[in-house]
Design an enzyme around this catalytic site. Structure first.
Site, PDB file in Angstrom:
ATOM      1  N   ASN A 260      15.406  -5.883 -50.976  1.00  0.00           N
ATOM      2  CA  ASN A 260      14.820  -4.546 -51.001  1.00  0.00           C
ATOM      3  C   ASN A 260      13.606  -4.539 -51.935  1.00  0.00           C
ATOM      4  O   ASN A 260      13.721  -4.932 -53.093  1.00  0.00           O
ATOM      5  CB  ASN A 260      15.844  -3.533 -51.503  1.00  0.00           C
ATOM      6  CG  ASN A 260      17.191  -3.733 -50.859  1.00  0.00           C
ATOM      7  OD1 ASN A 260      17.326  -3.646 -49.650  1.00  0.00           O
ATOM      8  ND2 ASN A 260      18.190  -4.054 -51.674  1.00  0.00           N
ATOM      9  N   GLU A 291      14.495 -14.300 -52.759  1.00  0.00           N
ATOM     10  CA  GLU A 291      14.307 -12.852 -52.578  1.00  0.00           C
ATOM     11  C   GLU A 291      12.878 -12.449 -52.951  1.00  0.00           C
ATOM     12  O   GLU A 291      12.292 -11.573 -52.321  1.00  0.00           O
ATOM     13  CB  GLU A 291      15.321 -12.063 -53.406  1.00  0.00           C
ATOM     14  CG  GLU A 291      16.786 -12.388 -53.091  1.00  0.00           C
ATOM     15  CD  GLU A 291      17.134 -12.334 -51.611  1.00  0.00           C
ATOM     16  OE1 GLU A 291      16.599 -11.466 -50.897  1.00  0.00           O
ATOM     17  OE2 GLU A 291      17.942 -13.173 -51.164  1.00  0.00           O
ATOM     18  N   GLU A 313      13.361 -15.191 -42.924  1.00  0.00           N
ATOM     19  CA  GLU A 313      14.342 -16.033 -43.599  1.00  0.00           C
ATOM     20  C   GLU A 313      13.925 -17.491 -43.748  1.00  0.00           C
ATOM     21  O   GLU A 313      14.198 -18.112 -44.763  1.00  0.00           O
ATOM     22  CB  GLU A 313      15.699 -15.930 -42.902  1.00  0.00           C
ATOM     23  CG  GLU A 313      16.324 -14.540 -42.987  1.00  0.00           C
ATOM     24  CD  GLU A 313      16.395 -13.988 -44.408  1.00  0.00           C
ATOM     25  OE1 GLU A 313      16.290 -14.768 -45.372  1.00  0.00           O
ATOM     26  OE2 GLU A 313      16.540 -12.768 -44.556  1.00  0.00           O
TER      27      GLU A 313
HETATM   28 ZN   LIG Z   1      16.529 -13.864 -47.178  1.00  0.00          ZN
END
Ligand SMILES: [Zn+2]
Length: 835
Positions: A260, A291, A313
């Site tokens: 986030n 992240e 990803e």
């Molecule tokens: Zn990730």
């Protein structure tokens, strides 16, 4: 429940443009629900119809452009909007339910002190459980959040605080445009540590009961954060775009972490309350870096639809490993990657459910969830590593920066990225992308050598093969290393880098540079781990492994070798007994803790799955012996000592010794029998029938923490007792009153190789009852339970028949179908290995 399809998303994106969300949450309305008021402003084609997602416990009101919507406008979780005008305002007021499944607004009561903690997890399509939203990645908009909470609570969100909270009221500044699946907040009496770096406010948060452990590691966490931020700022032209960088460690989190913007959430097992190894600290640093990479890949530039999940990803995985390895004290990240991550990718890629890194089309969000797997993460990252080896470092970075510049705060596709990389590198990447990104499965690279009587190579070639159902051969750039065994080491004599190009060599690449060279003791294909492939050694090198492997100085080379060895066992080309023998010969001198841990863990699993009943006790005994040797050689208090101790506990059947360790007798000097190691011992005792329900409850009384409760649930499930099994099964199948993590704990403890007679009836029950389980649990939890509770260790032809019958059923929930397909493949392999 309707699932958002790709077609619907395309239509809606063509119909509307969202200009902003104002979300107002009241968290003071009791333990069951919270109040949510969303104001969405959006433009539309006049007269058009669309829908907004919202999943309330009770819908209070919904007004579109001032007019109340009819009661029947909400069907399941879709609110139909008709008669749109050019500029619209939708206001939705609702009471929303808290969750105990890690999705939506998760509510957790800490058993340690009774404190209540909330966190929001909007991924993948759970935002509608918090606010009304057009929930698809390419409808990005600024989000302004306001929260009313108990006065003593800390509240943090994606946006920067807009002034100080007053009377429990928290206002946050609007964020830059962001996707709805990234909206997050935390609320509760969280413990906070703050810092600042390069003008960026930093914060880390955790539960009060973990505060001392977070404080102990705050310096390490902030240091890693600063180092990674600096490195990304060196690599990327765009500065970190979200103001503050907050990292919250939250309870019962489904994933490792979630990117986030401005408020990354992590599973709070990353706040270490017991001793951990350096590789566990390294993993945490890599996750921090992963992240952070998402702030650019995923958050700033977001995939248009979930079929380009890999743009999130694969890049985050690649960059996380690379940046953590370059910028922090954890320099061995590529070794870890070669050992563990790639094995994850290879396994996923060889299953019947394999898919391309970048599928052409993902039909809906349910299918999208399935692709959060070893292919989208680990294989994608390995393929990017290969791409960098192929096009070069500078063009790669230049391409990424051009990509950010073109799509900042917006969305992009594979074609957009390829265009930027092709432009920067001056190479047409479409052919490369087709075979590496659009086609599934993996190649095998095998060394073929011929020698003269003097031991000189007369011919060396690398043969590339593919599977019949995925016959693609690929270009590879890779290294080949020649290792000679001397009195005290295996020395790298020479390493060459070469290109395999099936277009010109037909899948067999001669290596003339090596003709005439003295054959080394070991010829290592993919030395340096540049490419993604299954590796097979020539016969002489394979035979020399027990001597050469432990003598090689380069940990990355050892990792590549171990990975290749484990892969041959998984493929049933080498018996598990041979693996155990190699572990005993080579692992006790292994200095790289991640190699020790991964090899022990994988071998332990393979022994349970592949060894026949008569051979298994001896195999476990040899594993325990290997661990004992490591324990004898390890420095007191070292990571190697802890890894060996865990391995020993997991393999030993010496219940007297385990009892002794709990009582403090015979414990190796420097080894702390702390809370989590105690539980590991209790777990092994439970499996062996040497810890009863009372012992587990006594242990829990001494550790009234969330982790303690999870361990206790797992231990109870593992006991060889019919009532304990019945209770665990009832929990994992249908009890929705307990949280995701406790359900998973019961599932993780249930099946034990020692107890197959006791659990025989549950084989059938798995296939009969799992469809219902998958209906009552949300996707990520259902997937975990379906995998953990699969009777893999009971491998038998009958289980494959039951799986085939279940897979033939129509309307099987997608996550269950995938789990059964994959676990069935594990059973198939176990049977092929002789079970
Ligand atoms: Zn990730």
């Amino acid at each position: 429940m309707p699932i958002l399809s790709r077609d619907e998303a395309v239509t809606r994106a063509a119909t509307i443009t969202v200009t902003g969300y104002e979300i107002d949450l009241d968290l003071t309305t009791g333990a069951e629900t919270f109040r949510s008021r969303t104001t969405v402003r959006f433009s539309a084609q006049p007269g058009a119809t669309t829908f907004v997602e919202v999943e309330p416990a009770t819908l209070g009101s919904a007004r579109l452009n001032g007019t109340p919507l009819p009661a029947d406008a909400l069907v399941e979780h879709r609110l139909t909007l008709t008669g749109l005008v050019a500029d619209n305002e939708l206001v939705v007021e609702a009471d929303m339910a808290y969750s105990n499944t890690g999705e939506g607004l998760h509510r957790f009561v800490d058993p340690a002190d009774g404190n209540v903690y909330l966190y929001a997890h909007s991924f993948l399509d759970a935002a509608r459980r918090i606010f009304a939203c057009f929930d698809q990645p390419d409808l990005k908009a600024p989000v302004r959040l306001s929260v009313t909470a108990p006065e003593d609570w800390l509240v943090a969100a994606n946006g920067m605080p807009a002034g100080k909270p007053s009377g429990g009221r928290h206002e946050f500044a609007p964020t830059p445009p962001m996707s709805t699946y990234l909206v997050s907040l935390i609320a509760g009496p969280y413990h906070a540590r703050t810092a600042e770096h390069d003008g960026i406010p930093l914060a880390i948060y955790c539960r009060q009961s973990l505060a001392e452990h977070l404080d102990a590691d705050a310096d390490e966490l902030f240091t890693v954060t600063r180092q990674c931020l600096d490195r990304y700022h060196e690599m990327f032209d765009v500065r970190y775009p979200y103001g503050h960088y907050q990292q919250a460690f939250v309870p019962e989190f489904n994933a490792g972490a979630m990117e986030n913007p401005g408020l990354v959430t992590f599973r709070d097992e990353f706040v270490f309350r017991s001793a951990v190894t350096e590789s566990e600290r390294e993993l945490r640093a890599v996750v921090v870096a992963h992240e952070m990479a998402h702030m650019w890949f995923g958050d700033l530039v977001t995939m248009k639809w979930w079929d380009d999940l890999w743009l999130n990803e694969s890049f985050a995985d690649y960059l996380g490993v690379r940046v953590a390895g370059d910028a922090t004290r954890f320099h061995g990240t590529w070794t870890t990657f070669a050992m563990g991550d790639k094995a994850w990718g290879l396994r996923a890629d060889q299953r019947p459910s394999t898919h391309p890194v970048a599928p052409v089309e993902v039909a809906d969000t349910a299918m999208a969830l399935l692709n959060f797997d070893g292919i989208s993460y680990a294989k994608g990252a390995a393929v990017l590593k290969q791409l960098v080896a192929w096009v070069g470092e500078k063009p790669f970075l230049a391409g990424l920066n051009a990509h950010f510049a073109a799509h900042a705060y917006g969305n992009a596709t594979l074609a957009d990225l390829l265009a930027a990389l092709s432009e920067a590198s001056g190479r047409d990447l479409s052919g490369w992308a087709d075979v590496w990104l659009r086609r599934a499965q993996v190649n095998t690279l095998r060394a073929e050598v011929e020698c003269d009587p003097d031991g000189r190579y007369t011919a060396v070639a690398l043969a590339q093969t593919a599977t019949p159902d995925h016959p693609t051969l690929r270009p590879h750039r890779l290294g080949v290393g020649l290792y000679d065994l001397t009195a005290d080491a295996a020395v790298l004599r020479r390493r060459i880098e070469l290109d395999l190009d099936p277009a010109t060599d037909g899948g067999r690449t001669p290596v003339p540079e090596l003709t005439g060279a003295a054959a080394p003791d070991l010829l290592l294909v993919n030395d340096g781990d540049l490419t993604y492939a299954k590796i097979r050694l020539d016969a002489a090198s394979a035979a020399a492994l027990p001597k050469v492997l432990p003598a090689i100085g380069d940990p990355l080379a050892r990792a590549v070798l171990w990975a290749a060895v484990l892969d041959t066992v998984v493929d049933a080309e080498r018996p598990v007994a041979e693996l155990v023998a190699l572990v005993l010969a080579a692992l006790p001198v292994e200095t790289e803790v991640i190699i020790v841990e991964h090899v022990l863990r994988t071998t332990r699993t393979l022994v349970d799955r592949y060894a026949v009943a008569e051979a298994r006790p001896a195999a476990l005994d040899l594993l325990a012996q290997a661990c004992d040797r490591m324990l004898g050689a390890a420095d007191p208090g070292s990571s190697g000592q802890l890894a060996a101790a865990r391995g020993l506990i997991g393999a030993t059947s010496d219940t007297a010794r385990l009892r002794g360790w709990l009582a403090g007798d015979g414990v190796p000097a420097g080894l702390a029998i702390d809370a989590d190691l105690r539980w590991l011992i209790r777990y092994r005792q439970a499996v062996l029938g040497d810890a009863g329900a009372d012992d587990i409850e006594t242990e829990l009384a001494g550790d009234r923490s969330a982790t303690g409760e999870q361990w206790a649930a797992r231990c109870h499930a593992a006991r060889p007792d019919p009532d304990a099994k019945a209770r665990a099964w009832a929990t994992l199948i249908g009890d929705t009153s307990v949280s995701n993590r406790l359900v998973e704990s019961a599932a993780a403890g249930f099946w034990q190789r020692e107890q197959l007679a006791l659990t025989e009836s549950y084989v059938q029950r798995y296939f009969a009852e799992m469809p219902e389980m998958a209906k009552v649990r949300p996707g990520q939890v259902a997937e975990q339970v379906a995998i953990l509770a699969y009777p893999t260790v009971a491998a038998a032809p009958r289980i494959r028949e039951l799986a085939a019958d279940l897979l033939a059923t129509a309307d099987l929930p997608a996550v269950l179908r995938r789990a059964v397909m994959d676990c069935d493949d594990d059973v198939r392999r176990a049977l092929a290995a002789g079970r």
